[in-house]
Scaffold this motif. Structure first.
Motif, mmCIF file in Angstrom:
data_model
loop_
_atom_site.group_PDB
_atom_site.id
_atom_site.type_symbol
_atom_site.label_atom_id
_atom_site.label_comp_id
_atom_site.label_asym_id
_atom_site.label_seq_id
_atom_site.Cartn_x
_atom_site.Cartn_y
_atom_site.Cartn_z
ATOM 1 N N TYR A 154 0.821 -1.206 0.000
ATOM 2 C CA TYR A 154 0.000 0.000 0.000
ATOM 3 C C TYR A 154 0.856 1.258 0.000
ATOM 4 C CZ TYR A 154 -3.938 -3.036 0.957
ATOM 5 O OH TYR A 154 -4.900 -4.016 0.863
ATOM 6 N N GLY A 155 2.175 1.096 0.097
ATOM 7 C CA GLY A 155 3.047 2.263 0.116
ATOM 8 C C GLY A 155 2.650 3.207 1.226
ATOM 9 N N GLU A 156 2.457 4.464 0.881
ATOM 10 C CA GLU A 156 2.087 5.497 1.860
ATOM 11 C C GLU A 156 0.577 5.710 1.937
ATOM 12 O OE1 GLU A 156 2.553 9.652 -0.351
ATOM 13 O OE2 GLU A 156 4.205 8.285 -0.852
ATOM 14 N N GLU A 157 -0.206 4.936 1.189
ATOM 15 C CA GLU A 157 -1.628 5.197 1.016
ATOM 16 C C GLU A 157 -2.504 4.927 2.242
ATOM 17 O OE1 GLU A 157 -2.869 6.692 -1.737
ATOM 18 O OE2 GLU A 157 -0.784 6.801 -2.370
ATOM 19 N N ARG A 158 -2.070 4.080 3.160
ATOM 20 C CA ARG A 158 -2.883 3.736 4.333
ATOM 21 C C ARG A 158 -2.067 3.928 5.612
ATOM 22 N NH1 ARG A 158 -6.404 -1.653 2.861
ATOM 23 N NH2 ARG A 158 -7.460 -0.792 1.050
ATOM 24 N N PRO A 159 -1.840 5.161 6.002
ATOM 25 C CA PRO A 159 -1.034 5.382 7.206
ATOM 26 C C PRO A 159 -1.759 4.911 8.458
ATOM 27 C CG PRO A 159 -1.967 7.451 6.426
ATOM 28 C CD PRO A 159 -2.300 6.415 5.395
ATOM 29 N N ALA A 160 -1.003 4.359 9.400
ATOM 30 C CA ALA A 160 -1.565 3.974 10.697
ATOM 31 C C ALA A 160 -1.779 5.220 11.535
ATOM 32 C CB ALA A 160 -0.630 3.008 11.418
ATOM 33 N N VAL A 161 -0.906 6.205 11.356
ATOM 34 C CA VAL A 161 -0.953 7.455 12.115
ATOM 35 C C VAL A 161 -0.730 8.598 11.140
ATOM 36 C CG1 VAL A 161 0.178 8.785 13.936
ATOM 37 C CG2 VAL A 161 -0.043 6.321 14.168
ATOM 38 N N ARG A 162 -1.552 9.609 11.228
ATOM 39 C CA ARG A 162 -1.363 10.797 10.399
ATOM 40 C C ARG A 162 -0.410 11.743 11.114
ATOM 41 N NH1 ARG A 162 -3.953 9.853 5.807
ATOM 42 N NH2 ARG A 162 -6.008 8.957 5.979
ATOM 43 N N GLY A 163 0.416 12.414 10.346
ATOM 44 C CA GLY A 163 1.336 13.377 10.925
ATOM 45 C C GLY A 163 2.674 13.331 10.231
ATOM 46 N N SER A 164 3.485 14.334 10.515
ATOM 47 C CA SER A 164 4.792 14.440 9.880
ATOM 48 C C SER A 164 5.916 14.434 10.900
ATOM 49 C CB SER A 164 4.852 15.722 9.035
ATOM 50 O OG SER A 164 3.902 15.656 7.996
ATOM 51 N N SER A 165 5.706 13.798 12.025
ATOM 52 C CA SER A 165 6.752 13.680 13.037
ATOM 53 C C SER A 165 7.462 12.343 12.877
ATOM 54 C CB SER A 165 6.151 13.777 14.441
ATOM 55 O OG SER A 165 5.349 12.642 14.706
ATOM 56 N N GLU A 166 8.628 12.219 13.488
ATOM 57 C CA GLU A 166 9.360 10.949 13.416
ATOM 58 C C GLU A 166 8.558 9.823 14.062
ATOM 59 O OE1 GLU A 166 11.694 8.094 12.278
ATOM 60 O OE2 GLU A 166 11.884 10.131 11.544
ATOM 61 N N ASP A 167 7.805 10.114 15.137
ATOM 62 C CA ASP A 167 6.958 9.089 15.760
ATOM 63 C C ASP A 167 5.916 8.570 14.777
ATOM 64 O OD1 ASP A 167 8.231 9.077 18.206
ATOM 65 O OD2 ASP A 167 6.816 10.466 19.141
ATOM 66 N N SER A 168 5.284 9.477 14.043
ATOM 67 C CA SER A 168 4.284 9.067 13.044
ATOM 68 C C SER A 168 4.939 8.255 11.938
ATOM 69 C CB SER A 168 3.604 10.295 12.436
ATOM 70 O OG SER A 168 2.931 11.026 13.416
#
Length: 179
Positions: A154-168
Protein backbone atom coordinates in the motif's frame (compact mmCIF):
# COMPACT_ATOMS: atom_id res chain seq x y z
CA UNK A 1 7.22 -8.80 -34.24
CA UNK A 2 7.07 -5.37 -32.58
CA UNK A 3 3.91 -6.08 -30.57
CA UNK A 4 5.68 -7.76 -27.62
CA UNK A 5 7.37 -4.61 -26.17
CA UNK A 6 4.06 -2.75 -26.34
CA UNK A 7 2.26 -5.59 -24.57
CA UNK A 8 4.76 -5.42 -21.69
CA UNK A 9 4.22 -1.67 -21.31
CA UNK A 10 0.46 -2.13 -21.47
CA UNK A 11 0.60 -4.81 -18.76
CA UNK A 12 2.63 -2.52 -16.50
CA UNK A 13 0.24 0.39 -17.11
CA UNK A 14 -2.81 -1.75 -16.37
CA UNK A 15 -1.18 -3.02 -13.16
CA UNK A 16 -0.50 0.53 -11.98
CA UNK A 17 -4.07 1.58 -12.75
CA UNK A 18 -5.43 -1.40 -10.79
CA UNK A 19 -3.20 -0.59 -7.80
CA UNK A 20 -4.24 3.07 -7.91
CA UNK A 21 -7.91 2.08 -8.02
CA UNK A 22 -7.48 -0.13 -4.96
CA UNK A 23 -5.94 2.57 -2.77
CA UNK A 24 -7.98 4.01 0.04
CA UNK A 25 -8.18 7.68 0.96
CA UNK A 26 -9.95 7.39 4.28
CA UNK A 27 -10.30 5.32 7.38
CA UNK A 28 -7.59 3.69 9.41
CA UNK A 29 -5.47 0.65 8.74
CA UNK A 30 -6.34 -2.26 11.00
CA UNK A 31 -3.03 -3.30 12.46
CA UNK A 32 -4.79 -5.09 15.36
CA UNK A 33 -3.22 -2.67 17.83
CA UNK A 34 -4.25 0.60 16.22
CA UNK A 35 -5.80 1.96 19.42
CA UNK A 36 -2.70 1.37 21.52
CA UNK A 37 -0.03 2.58 19.12
CA UNK A 38 1.13 6.13 19.40
CA UNK A 39 -1.48 7.11 21.97
CA UNK A 40 1.13 7.64 24.63
CA UNK A 41 4.11 8.56 22.49
CA UNK A 42 5.42 11.45 24.55
CA UNK A 43 8.89 10.15 25.25
CA UNK A 44 10.57 11.77 22.26
CA UNK A 45 12.95 9.92 19.97
CA UNK A 46 12.91 6.72 22.05
CA UNK A 47 9.20 6.16 21.60
CA UNK A 48 9.42 3.94 18.53
CA UNK A 49 11.94 1.70 20.28
CA UNK A 50 9.80 1.52 23.42
CA UNK A 51 6.67 0.91 21.40
CA UNK A 52 8.19 -2.06 19.64
CA UNK A 53 9.87 -3.71 22.60
CA UNK A 54 6.70 -3.38 24.68
CA UNK A 55 4.68 -5.23 22.08
CA UNK A 56 7.09 -8.11 21.78
CA UNK A 57 7.69 -8.42 25.52
CA UNK A 58 4.11 -9.35 26.37
CA UNK A 59 4.71 -13.02 25.61
CA UNK A 60 7.73 -14.82 24.24
CA UNK A 61 5.73 -16.25 21.34
CA UNK A 62 3.74 -13.10 20.59
CA UNK A 63 0.51 -14.94 21.34
CA UNK A 64 -2.61 -13.24 22.65
CA UNK A 65 -4.01 -14.72 25.86
CA UNK A 66 -7.29 -16.50 25.18
CA UNK A 67 -7.31 -15.81 21.45
CA UNK A 68 -9.06 -18.40 19.33
CA UNK A 69 -6.97 -20.66 17.10
CA UNK A 70 -3.66 -19.33 18.48
CA UNK A 71 -3.16 -16.56 15.90
CA UNK A 72 -0.29 -14.42 17.22
CA UNK A 73 -1.39 -11.18 18.86
CA UNK A 74 1.30 -8.97 17.40
CA UNK A 75 0.40 -8.59 13.76
CA UNK A 76 2.51 -5.57 12.89
CA UNK A 77 6.28 -5.37 12.54
CA UNK A 78 8.16 -2.14 12.01
CA UNK A 79 11.09 -1.11 9.82
CA UNK A 80 13.81 1.50 9.92
CA UNK A 81 13.71 4.45 7.54
CA UNK A 82 14.19 3.45 3.90
CA UNK A 83 14.99 -0.16 4.88
CA UNK A 84 13.44 -3.52 4.11
CA UNK A 85 15.53 -5.56 6.55
CA UNK A 86 13.72 -7.24 9.41
CA UNK A 87 14.79 -5.97 12.81
CA UNK A 88 15.98 -8.67 15.20
CA UNK A 89 13.43 -7.72 17.87
CA UNK A 90 10.64 -8.89 15.52
CA UNK A 91 12.08 -12.31 14.74
CA UNK A 92 10.19 -13.97 17.67
CA UNK A 93 6.95 -12.43 16.38
CA UNK A 94 7.59 -13.73 12.89
CA UNK A 95 8.61 -17.15 14.23
CA UNK A 96 5.25 -17.28 16.06
CA UNK A 97 3.41 -16.49 12.80
CA UNK A 98 5.47 -19.15 11.00
CA UNK A 99 4.62 -21.72 13.68
CA UNK A 100 0.92 -20.84 13.46
CA UNK A 101 0.88 -21.06 9.65
CA UNK A 102 2.79 -24.37 9.62
CA UNK A 103 0.34 -25.90 12.12
CA UNK A 104 -2.68 -24.53 10.21
CA UNK A 105 -2.03 -25.38 6.54
CA UNK A 106 -5.45 -24.04 5.49
CA UNK A 107 -4.76 -20.60 6.98
CA UNK A 108 -3.74 -17.81 4.64
CA UNK A 109 -2.24 -14.41 5.41
CA UNK A 110 -1.87 -11.23 3.40
CA UNK A 111 1.39 -9.43 4.13
CA UNK A 112 0.59 -5.74 3.74
CA UNK A 113 3.64 -3.54 3.17
CA UNK A 114 3.47 0.13 4.21
CA UNK A 115 5.76 3.15 4.21
CA UNK A 116 5.78 6.65 5.62
CA UNK A 117 4.87 9.58 3.38
CA UNK A 118 8.42 10.53 2.40
CA UNK A 119 9.42 9.59 -1.15
CA UNK A 120 7.45 9.34 -4.36
CA UNK A 121 4.33 7.23 -4.61
CA UNK A 122 6.04 4.79 -6.95
CA UNK A 123 9.11 4.45 -4.73
CA UNK A 124 6.95 3.86 -1.66
CA UNK A 125 4.88 1.18 -3.40
CA UNK A 126 8.11 -0.60 -4.31
CA UNK A 127 9.54 -0.20 -0.78
CA UNK A 128 6.32 -1.53 0.79
CA UNK A 129 6.51 -4.53 -1.54
CA UNK A 130 10.18 -5.15 -0.66
CA UNK A 131 9.29 -5.08 3.05
CA UNK A 132 6.43 -7.54 2.60
CA UNK A 133 8.64 -9.76 0.42
CA UNK A 134 11.30 -9.80 3.15
CA UNK A 135 8.69 -11.07 5.62
CA UNK A 136 7.47 -13.61 3.07
CA UNK A 137 11.02 -14.93 2.55
CA UNK A 138 11.53 -15.22 6.32
CA UNK A 139 8.30 -17.22 6.69
CA UNK A 140 9.13 -19.51 3.77
CA UNK A 141 12.59 -20.23 5.23
CA UNK A 142 10.75 -21.20 8.42
CA UNK A 143 8.77 -23.79 6.43
CA UNK A 144 5.57 -21.91 5.60
CA UNK A 145 4.04 -22.88 2.27
CA UNK A 146 4.18 -20.09 -0.34
CA UNK A 147 0.54 -20.83 -1.17
CA UNK A 148 -0.43 -19.51 2.29
CA UNK A 149 1.20 -16.13 1.68
CA UNK A 150 0.14 -13.14 -0.39
CA UNK A 151 2.06 -9.88 -0.66
CA UNK A 152 0.35 -6.51 -1.13
CA UNK A 153 1.96 -3.08 -1.00
CA UNK A 154 0.00 0.00 0.00
CA UNK A 155 3.05 2.26 0.12
CA UNK A 156 2.09 5.50 1.86
CA UNK A 157 -1.63 5.20 1.02
CA UNK A 158 -2.88 3.74 4.33
CA UNK A 159 -1.03 5.38 7.21
CA UNK A 160 -1.57 3.97 10.70
CA UNK A 161 -0.95 7.45 12.12
CA UNK A 162 -1.36 10.80 10.40
CA UNK A 163 1.34 13.38 10.92
CA UNK A 164 4.79 14.44 9.88
CA UNK A 165 6.75 13.68 13.04
CA UNK A 166 9.36 10.95 13.42
CA UNK A 167 6.96 9.09 15.76
CA UNK A 168 4.28 9.07 13.04
CA UNK A 169 6.76 8.01 10.39
CA UNK A 170 8.06 5.16 12.60
CA UNK A 171 4.54 3.76 13.07
CA UNK A 172 3.80 3.91 9.35
CA UNK A 173 6.90 1.95 8.26
CA UNK A 174 5.44 -1.52 8.76
CA UNK A 175 4.19 -4.85 7.49
CA UNK A 176 0.79 -5.99 8.77
CA UNK A 177 -0.23 -9.67 8.94
CA UNK A 178 -3.86 -9.76 7.75
CA UNK A 179 -5.47 -13.19 8.37
Amino acid sequence: MHLFPYAKHLAVAVSLVVMAGCSSTGGTQDGSMAGSEGAGSTNGGASSQGMNSGQVGSNSMGMRDGQQDGIPQVRTIYFDYDRDTIRSEFEPVMAAHAQYLRSHPNANVILQGHTDERGTREYNLALGERRANAVQRFLMVQGVSPSQLEVVSYGEERPAVRGSSEDSYAQNRRVVFDY
